[in-house]
Design a protein around this motif. Structure first.
Motif, PDB file in Angstrom:
ATOM      1  N   LEU A 157      -3.673   4.467   1.885  1.00  0.00           N
ATOM      2  CA  LEU A 157      -4.914   3.744   1.641  1.00  0.00           C
ATOM      3  C   LEU A 157      -4.658   2.291   1.261  1.00  0.00           C
ATOM      4  O   LEU A 157      -5.414   1.397   1.644  1.00  0.00           O
ATOM      5  CB  LEU A 157      -5.695   4.442   0.527  1.00  0.00           C
ATOM      6  N   ARG A 158      -3.604   2.030   0.541  1.00  0.00           N
ATOM      7  CA  ARG A 158      -3.329   0.683   0.036  1.00  0.00           C
ATOM      8  C   ARG A 158      -3.199  -0.361   1.149  1.00  0.00           C
ATOM      9  O   ARG A 158      -3.872  -1.395   1.083  1.00  0.00           O
ATOM     10  CB  ARG A 158      -2.111   0.699  -0.868  1.00  0.00           C
ATOM     11  N   PRO A 159      -2.382  -0.144   2.188  1.00  0.00           N
ATOM     12  CA  PRO A 159      -2.315  -1.154   3.252  1.00  0.00           C
ATOM     13  C   PRO A 159      -3.660  -1.368   3.946  1.00  0.00           C
ATOM     14  O   PRO A 159      -4.018  -2.501   4.267  1.00  0.00           O
ATOM     15  CB  PRO A 159      -1.280  -0.593   4.231  1.00  0.00           C
ATOM     16  N   LEU A 160      -4.417  -0.307   4.145  1.00  0.00           N
ATOM     17  CA  LEU A 160      -5.736  -0.432   4.763  1.00  0.00           C
ATOM     18  C   LEU A 160      -6.664  -1.257   3.877  1.00  0.00           C
ATOM     19  O   LEU A 160      -7.384  -2.138   4.358  1.00  0.00           O
ATOM     20  CB  LEU A 160      -6.334   0.954   5.031  1.00  0.00           C
ATOM     21  N   GLY A 161      -6.635  -0.995   2.588  1.00  0.00           N
ATOM     22  CA  GLY A 161      -7.473  -1.746   1.663  1.00  0.00           C
ATOM     23  C   GLY A 161      -7.122  -3.223   1.634  1.00  0.00           C
ATOM     24  O   GLY A 161      -8.001  -4.088   1.703  1.00  0.00           O
ATOM     25  N   TYR A 162      -5.842  -3.512   1.555  1.00  0.00           N
ATOM     26  CA  TYR A 162      -5.430  -4.912   1.495  1.00  0.00           C
ATOM     27  C   TYR A 162      -5.652  -5.638   2.813  1.00  0.00           C
ATOM     28  O   TYR A 162      -5.999  -6.817   2.827  1.00  0.00           O
ATOM     29  CB  TYR A 162      -3.972  -5.027   1.045  1.00  0.00           C
ATOM     30  N   SER A 163      -5.480  -4.972   3.935  1.00  0.00           N
ATOM     31  CA  SER A 163      -5.736  -5.640   5.212  1.00  0.00           C
ATOM     32  C   SER A 163      -7.232  -5.875   5.409  1.00  0.00           C
ATOM     33  O   SER A 163      -7.631  -6.895   5.974  1.00  0.00           O
ATOM     34  CB  SER A 163      -5.133  -4.856   6.377  1.00  0.00           C
ATOM     35  N   THR A 164      -8.069  -4.956   4.918  1.00  0.00           N
ATOM     36  CA  THR A 164      -9.516  -5.168   4.974  1.00  0.00           C
ATOM     37  C   THR A 164      -9.904  -6.355   4.104  1.00  0.00           C
ATOM     38  O   THR A 164     -10.698  -7.211   4.510  1.00  0.00           O
ATOM     39  CB  THR A 164     -10.267  -3.898   4.515  1.00  0.00           C
ATOM     40  N   LEU A 165      -9.327  -6.423   2.908  1.00  0.00           N
ATOM     41  CA  LEU A 165      -9.587  -7.551   2.031  1.00  0.00           C
ATOM     42  C   LEU A 165      -9.113  -8.854   2.667  1.00  0.00           C
ATOM     43  O   LEU A 165      -9.791  -9.883   2.586  1.00  0.00           O
ATOM     44  CB  LEU A 165      -8.906  -7.340   0.678  1.00  0.00           C
ATOM     45  N   ALA A 166      -7.965  -8.834   3.329  1.00  0.00           N
ATOM     46  CA  ALA A 166      -7.457 -10.034   4.000  1.00  0.00           C
ATOM     47  C   ALA A 166      -8.417 -10.493   5.091  1.00  0.00           C
ATOM     48  O   ALA A 166      -8.664 -11.700   5.241  1.00  0.00           O
ATOM     49  CB  ALA A 166      -6.069  -9.764   4.585  1.00  0.00           C
ATOM     50  N   ASP A 167      -8.981  -9.551   5.851  1.00  0.00           N
ATOM     51  CA  ASP A 167      -9.965  -9.908   6.877  1.00  0.00           C
ATOM     52  C   ASP A 167     -11.177 -10.583   6.248  1.00  0.00           C
ATOM     53  O   ASP A 167     -11.652 -11.610   6.740  1.00  0.00           O
ATOM     54  CB  ASP A 167     -10.427  -8.666   7.648  1.00  0.00           C
ATOM     55  N   LEU A 168     -11.670 -10.005   5.174  1.00  0.00           N
ATOM     56  CA  LEU A 168     -12.845 -10.572   4.508  1.00  0.00           C
ATOM     57  C   LEU A 168     -12.536 -11.956   3.954  1.00  0.00           C
ATOM     58  O   LEU A 168     -13.300 -12.903   4.172  1.00  0.00           O
ATOM     59  CB  LEU A 168     -13.324  -9.647   3.388  1.00  0.00           C
ATOM     60  N   VAL A 169     -11.421 -12.094   3.264  1.00  0.00           N
ATOM     61  CA  VAL A 169     -11.058 -13.381   2.668  1.00  0.00           C
ATOM     62  C   VAL A 169     -10.880 -14.433   3.754  1.00  0.00           C
ATOM     63  O   VAL A 169     -11.290 -15.586   3.587  1.00  0.00           O
ATOM     64  CB  VAL A 169      -9.788 -13.249   1.797  1.00  0.00           C
ATOM     65  N   HIS A 170     -10.311 -14.055   4.881  1.00  0.00           N
ATOM     66  CA  HIS A 170     -10.131 -15.001   5.989  1.00  0.00           C
ATOM     67  C   HIS A 170     -11.484 -15.572   6.423  1.00  0.00           C
ATOM     68  O   HIS A 170     -11.599 -16.765   6.697  1.00  0.00           O
ATOM     69  CB  HIS A 170      -9.428 -14.316   7.161  1.00  0.00           C
ATOM     70  N   HIS A 171     -12.503 -14.729   6.470  1.00  0.00           N
ATOM     71  CA  HIS A 171     -13.821 -15.177   6.928  1.00  0.00           C
ATOM     72  C   HIS A 171     -14.584 -15.956   5.862  1.00  0.00           C
ATOM     73  O   HIS A 171     -15.446 -16.768   6.208  1.00  0.00           O
ATOM     74  CB  HIS A 171     -14.663 -13.979   7.382  1.00  0.00           C
ATOM     75  N   VAL A 172     -14.309 -15.731   4.591  1.00  0.00           N
ATOM     76  CA  VAL A 172     -15.066 -16.400   3.525  1.00  0.00           C
ATOM     77  C   VAL A 172     -14.252 -17.458   2.801  1.00  0.00           C
ATOM     78  O   VAL A 172     -14.733 -18.019   1.812  1.00  0.00           O
ATOM     79  CB  VAL A 172     -15.633 -15.378   2.504  1.00  0.00           C
TER      80      VAL A 172
END
Length: 146
Positions: free
Chosen positions: A61-76
């Motif tokens: 779950l951890r890599p999925l969570g951090y990659s999702t957060l990275a996607d969001l941060v990239h856009h905002v």
């Protein structure tokens, strides 16, 4: 926030759905939730069981969570405050160096890319105290060269 701490599979499904939404124009709806998602307890949970299957699920779950957060941060990233940028730098610097998380190499590469993409935003930030930006840039540099 209301997802049970040990509901790893539910949390995983929510993260997958979130990633799909972040790939669309509906991602703007997540902008107001950045602060919540920067809380790692909310993002990936805090399940701590002695069960091997649960710990394996939590580890995936951890890599999925951090990659999702990275996607969001990239856009905002252009809309992040200095305090939010500081939390992002802290989280992804730790992802980059924490071997206990069993992060795949691709996640470490994602962390480096995200940190480098934040540099432009930090430099152009209009914070009245320029030292805040300088400190963030030094933290990014230290994270990458360590």
């Amino acid at each position: 926030r209301n997802c049970p701490r040990d509901a790893v599979s539910t949390r995983k499904e929510l993260l997958v759905a979130t990633r799909h939404i972040l790939a669309t124009d509906f991602r703007r709806g997540f902008f107001r939730h950045v602060d919540a998602l920067l809380d790692e307890r909310i993002l990936v949970g805090t399940a701590r069981h002695s069960s091997t299957s649960c710990s394996l699920e939590q580890a995936s779950l951890r890599p999925l969570g951090y990659s999702t957060l990275a996607d969001l941060v990239h856009h905002v990233r252009k809309e992040l405050t200095p305090a939010q940028l500081s939390r992002v730098v802290r989280i992804f610097s730790r992802v980059l160096h924490d071997v206990s998380m069993n992060m795949p190499l691709s996640m470490q590469v994602t962390a480096v890319r995200l940190l480098l993409h934040l540099v432009e935003q930090i430099v152009t930030n209009k914070d009245p105290n320029p030292q805040v930006g300088r400190d963030l840039l030094v933290r990014i540099l230290n994270a990458i060269i360590q």
